[in-house]
Enzyme design. Sequence first.
Site, PDB file in Angstrom:
ATOM      1  CB  CYS A   1      91.528   3.516  25.696  1.00 55.24           C
ATOM      2  SG  CYS A   1      92.391   5.089  25.900  1.00 55.24           S
TER       3      CYS A   1
ATOM      4  CB  CYS B   1      87.903  11.641  27.730  1.00 60.06           C
ATOM      5  SG  CYS B   1      87.566   9.981  28.388  1.00 60.06           S
TER       6      CYS B   1
END
Length: 311
Positions: free
Chosen positions: A85, A234
């Site tokens: 992530c 992101c």
Amino acid sequence: MRVIDSHTEGEPTRLVVSGGPDLGLGALAARRQRFTAEHDGVRTFVLNEPRGFEAIVGALLCEPAEPGCAAGLIFFNNAGTLGMCGHGTIGAAVTLAHMGRLLPGRHRFDTPVGVVGVELHDRNTATIANVPSYLHGSAVTVPVEGLGTVTGDVAWGGNWFFLTEDTPHAILAKNIPGLTDVAQRIKQALVRHGVTGRDGGEIDHIELFGPGAAGADSCSFVLCPGGAYDRSPCGTGTSAKLACLAAHGGLAPDTPWVQESVIGTRFTARYAPGPDGTVLPSITGRAWVSAEATLLRDPTDPFPNGIGGVP
């Protein structure tokens, strides 16, 4: 269980700093499997209502297995665990600095998909050196209910992405409900038609693109596995985008690429050539610590592991 919350360019991260499950020793990939198989209630306890909400990404702070790493991190969301992530790594770095465990400079974090480099620039800004990323499938077409044929790329940036500009909605915050619907339809179509990543890997992130505002090269809407949209640009999705740009000759090495999110926040990214046709992305973004808390479980609570979430 003690947690510290942050957000990275709008996307929340909840770092579990103590009170998490004992996953033993060994590689982070194996510990991630144990977390999934034996402690999924911890995941839902940390993230679901009433303690959390669908957009929070959790990170379990672990002892690293790889030498020279400052920390180990296992990421998870409302649908399950994640390989990596990007925004969460930036958030974890800023949080560890807040805790006095990390000073400005270069560091390494151990994750289930490999070691990730992090350079902490100041109390809020960090650059991550992500795992090797690559284009897997170019100009992949898939028939999507209500949309017709959609064309996009399949790429790895630490998670699997389908990236496309085929959307009837501009990438604007006011269009989030429509963009969510489009992304969900695409994801369902990929499953229906057997479109996967390498070795059958599930494409669990959908990335829709459009032009960015002044100073941004592109604006993206990213639908995450649990149905929530990414408030940040992101990190793994931007890495996948860099891999596509590099493969298509659209961006030279070490050239900055400013990726904007659907709510207007930005990452600055660039890449270096990697082994076997991959690229080595670096992503710079900002994070802010927003809360410190102790999560409590009452034995009389009818929802001890939280409410809702994805089955």
